[in-house]
Design a protein around this motif. Structure first.
Motif, PDB file in Angstrom:
ATOM      1  N   VAL A   1       0.834  -1.202   0.000  1.00 38.42           N
ATOM      2  CA  VAL A   1       0.000   0.000   0.000  1.00 38.42           C
ATOM      3  C   VAL A   1       0.869   1.253   0.000  1.00 38.42           C
ATOM      4  O   VAL A   1       0.605   2.210  -0.736  1.00 38.42           O
ATOM      5  N   GLU A   2       1.945   1.219   0.770  1.00 38.08           N
ATOM      6  CA  GLU A   2       2.751   2.423   0.948  1.00 38.08           C
ATOM      7  C   GLU A   2       3.643   2.730  -0.247  1.00 38.08           C
ATOM      8  O   GLU A   2       4.132   3.850  -0.393  1.00 38.08           O
ATOM      9  N   ILE A   3       3.857   1.753  -1.106  1.00 34.34           N
ATOM     10  CA  ILE A   3       4.652   1.998  -2.321  1.00 34.34           C
ATOM     11  C   ILE A   3       3.752   2.220  -3.528  1.00 34.34           C
ATOM     12  O   ILE A   3       3.907   3.199  -4.274  1.00 34.34           O
ATOM     13  N   ALA A   4       2.798   1.327  -3.735  1.00 35.92           N
ATOM     14  CA  ALA A   4       1.994   1.373  -4.963  1.00 35.92           C
ATOM     15  C   ALA A   4       1.017   2.535  -4.979  1.00 35.92           C
ATOM     16  O   ALA A   4       0.901   3.256  -5.983  1.00 35.92           O
ATOM     17  N   THR A   5       0.315   2.747  -3.880  1.00 37.00           N
ATOM     18  CA  THR A   5      -0.724   3.776  -3.876  1.00 37.00           C
ATOM     19  C   THR A   5      -0.157   5.184  -4.116  1.00 37.00           C
ATOM     20  O   THR A   5      -0.711   5.942  -4.918  1.00 37.00           O
ATOM     21  N   PRO A   6       0.917   5.594  -3.451  1.00 37.43           N
ATOM     22  CA  PRO A   6       1.463   6.932  -3.740  1.00 37.43           C
ATOM     23  C   PRO A   6       1.898   7.108  -5.193  1.00 37.43           C
ATOM     24  O   PRO A   6       1.724   8.195  -5.760  1.00 37.43           O
ATOM     25  N   LEU A   7       2.459   6.059  -5.795  1.00 35.70           N
ATOM     26  CA  LEU A   7       2.854   6.174  -7.197  1.00 35.70           C
ATOM     27  C   LEU A   7       1.635   6.344  -8.095  1.00 35.70           C
ATOM     28  O   LEU A   7       1.668   7.108  -9.072  1.00 35.70           O
ATOM     29  N   VAL A   8       0.546   5.651  -7.753  1.00 33.04           N
ATOM     30  CA  VAL A   8      -0.704   5.844  -8.493  1.00 33.04           C
ATOM     31  C   VAL A   8      -1.185   7.283  -8.332  1.00 33.04           C
ATOM     32  O   VAL A   8      -1.577   7.941  -9.309  1.00 33.04           O
ATOM     33  N   LEU A   9      -1.157   7.799  -7.111  1.00 26.55           N
ATOM     34  CA  LEU A   9      -1.608   9.171  -6.868  1.00 26.55           C
ATOM     35  C   LEU A   9      -0.759  10.172  -7.639  1.00 26.55           C
ATOM     36  O   LEU A   9      -1.274  11.161  -8.166  1.00 26.55           O
ATOM     37  N   LEU A  10       0.527   9.938  -7.712  1.00 24.14           N
ATOM     38  CA  LEU A  10       1.424  10.872  -8.387  1.00 24.14           C
ATOM     39  C   LEU A  10       1.185  10.897  -9.896  1.00 24.14           C
ATOM     40  O   LEU A  10       1.273  11.952 -10.530  1.00 24.14           O
TER      41      LEU A  10
END
Length: 601
Positions: A298-307
């Motif tokens: 969650v902490e790696i994939a989700t922020p990259l999606v948000l960015l």
């Protein structure tokens, strides 16, 4: 667990402290599984009230009122006002630097008084820890009147930036209230750097690794670039923390963290995070799933999606997930209690990615220069990369290794009666935690058992098993000694602790020794550095406060995580790379000191 009555370990207080150390650790670790620290719920309510009133209530009211927006309860009118976000970041940093946010109160080892921070840092004569010896004008370990002036000046400069109204911002597309005046941010930027060069504790406590870049972006970037840079900043924090969870440590963090959650989950679910309660307290498959799917992924994939996402619904789902992620951490009341930080990050996810979506002119490609983008990215990843490769050079906070379980740590072992000598330190505004509990009316055995719960907590983490192994091999009289978790000792000496062993390394031990003068053998510390990301070992030191380093070596992390907290099979194997004159006992007899550390006796 009652509202006013805690869940004290079910032990006989008249005999428990006479049992061998490993038996005490086993009993307290088993109790931790179901009750955590066993803190009365009224303590957690105090934290909730502080969060709601001091941080959210007063902070939001101040940010909106001084910016001409609001009122503060009309969230829909200001949630995406840039100046409100700026002032909430500054307000958070102000409270952190004051000592009223993270590392506050009983859960952080501050019983009476419940605040460290300003009580230490605004007082000349207290212990100061410089980060680098080669920086001129930083020698010594005593806080001076000039240090106090710098610190109070920083707090004042922060307040000025918070309370003054905004000014029009370059490139500000919307936001009737403008932005914080960039000129007002020069002083706090300069002062937090100067404070940090004089005392690393202050810089770390103020969370300078995250809020200082934000202030720089506020001060020097036009609006669109500022928003994108802030997105890169928060993504670097999330992703850096996620990457740090690779390896064997983090799985061991989740079970004791969930066990310490006061209001939920039920006991059966807490037990389910362990393989076979009460016989095998290593993490279960559920804990592994929670750690590396609910955490790392969650902490790696989700922020990259948000960015990168330009899809409204995908972005909204990512924001909801990160908000829930931070609310979950808040609900566990982790021992460093970074509640304000987690609430700010939950709001930042909403403000940055829903308030200024990538598809509306706030994506990576919308920054004014690709060279600026590359420079910001390089600056943001520098310390995380360096800190994971060379953790001895960088604090775990600039390394973005929050909650990773891979921490520099230590245990302090006092000869009978030697701990009391710490209370002789001049200018120290607190007493030892044991004495704080006694002053609150705890019976002596109950106070001591309460303090020993913290070393049981340490034993449930990977590095704890290594630290206890070294102590068991080094000190034949360990069962008669007082063993303390270094984070709590550190807290009472410098006013702050946050899981960073660099705050209680050789420099703090040397500063304490210069003030106390322990005899050889009275204080023995086992200190371990974080594991480099490319290595399978952790390197430790055995330090006698009077004599210096007496042993260096390493252990395999795989051996540590394979054992139970109470080491039923004995100490884990270790590789001794250097030992002074045959080890600790011979050093105590000869009085020889390690020239690498020197002697302050």
């Amino acid at each position: 667990m009652g509202f006013r009555t805690g869940d004290f370990p079910p032990v006989d207080t008249t005999t428990f402290l006479d049992e061998p150390l490993r038996e005490r650790i086993k009993a307290l670790a088993v109790h931790w599984v179901e009750y955590g620290f066993g803190t009365p719920r009224q303590v957690h309510v105090v934290y909730v009230v502080k969060l709601l009133v001091l941080y959210i209530g007063i902070g939001t009211a101040l940010a909106t009122w001084t910016s001409g927006v609001g009122p503060f309860w009309a969230v829909g009118e200001w949630w995406n006002e840039p100046i409100v976000y700026q002032k909430l970041v500054l307000w958070t940093m102000f409270l952190e630097a004051l000592g009223l946010a993270g590392s506050w109160g009983p859960l952080a080892g501050k019983f009476k008084p419940m605040t460290g921070g300003v009580l230490f840092w605004a007082r000349p004569g207290t212990i100061r820890l410089r980060p680098w010896k080669r920086v001129p004008l930083t020698s010594g370990d005593r806080r001076t009147a000039a240090d106090v002036v710098l610190y109070l000046g920083f707090l004042a400069a922060m307040l000025v930036a918070i309370v003054l109204p905004g000014v029009p911002g370059a490139g500000l597309a919307h936001g009737a209230a403008g932005l914080v005046n960039p000129a007002l941010l020069i002083a706090p930027i300069a002062l937090v750097v100067l404070c940090g060069l004089r005392d690393k504790t202050l810089f770390i406590a103020a969370r300078g690794e995250q809020y200082l870049p934000a202030m720089v972006f506020f001060a020097f970037l036009p609006f669109v670039d500022m928003i994108i840079a802030l997105k890169l900043l928060i993504v670097s924090v999330w992703v850096g923390a996620g990457v740090s969870k690779f390896g064997r440590h983090f799985t061991n963090v989740v079970p004791p963290m969930v066990s310490n959650t006061p209001f939920w989950p039920p006991r059966w679910l807490k037990r389910a995070h362990y393989r076979n309660f009460p016989h095998d307290l290593r993490p279960s498959k559920l804990a592994t799933f929670m750690a590396h799917v609910g955490g790392t992924l969650v902490e790696i994939a989700t922020p990259l999606v948000l960015l990168l996402s330009t899809n409204r619904w995908l972005t909204s789902a990512g924001v909801v997930l990160m908000v829930l992620f931070h609310l979950f951490i808040t609900s566990t009341f982790p021992l460093a209690v970074p509640l304000e930080w987690n609430v700010l990050f939950a709001y930042a996810a909403v403000f940055l990615f829903l308030g200024f979506p990538a598809g509306t002119g706030y994506g990576l490609g919308d920054m004014s220069s690709p060279w600026l983008t590359a420079g910001i990215v390089a600056g943001l990843v520098l310390f995380p990369v360096l800190g994971n490769l060379r953790p001895d050079l960088v604090s775990f906070l600039p390394s973005m290794r929050q909650y990773a379980g891979n921490w520099a740590s230590a245990l302090w072992a006092f000869a009978p009666g030697a701990e009391e000598k710490l209370n002789s330190i001049a200018h120290r505004p607190t007493a030892n935690q044991l004495d704080q509990l006694l002053a609150m009316g705890y019976p002596a055995p109950a106070a001591e058992i309460t303090m020993q719960q913290t070393i049981a907590w340490r034993s449930m983490h990977s590095q704890g098993r290594g630290l206890f192994s070294v102590l068991l091999d080094s000190l034949p009289d360990l069962d008669q000694r007082t063993v303390r978790e270094a984070e709590f000792v550190c807290n009472s000496l410098i006013g702050f602790n946050f899981g960073d062993g660099h705050l209680h390394d050789e420099s703090l031990i040397r500063a304490v020794q210069s003030r106390v003068g322990f005899a050889p053998g009275e204080l023995v510390v086992v200190w371990v550095e974080s594991q480099p990301i490319h290595s399978g070992i952790q390197r430790y030191q055995v330090i006698d406060a009077a004599l210096g380093v007496v042993e260096r070596g390493s252990w395999k992390v795989a051996d540590a995580v394979a054992e139970q907290p109470w080491l039923p099979n004995g100490p884990i194997p270790r590789d001794v790379s250097w030992r002074r004159a045959g080890g600790l006992l011979s050093v105590r007899e000869s009085g020889a000191a390690d020239p690498a550390m020197g002697s302050s006796a």
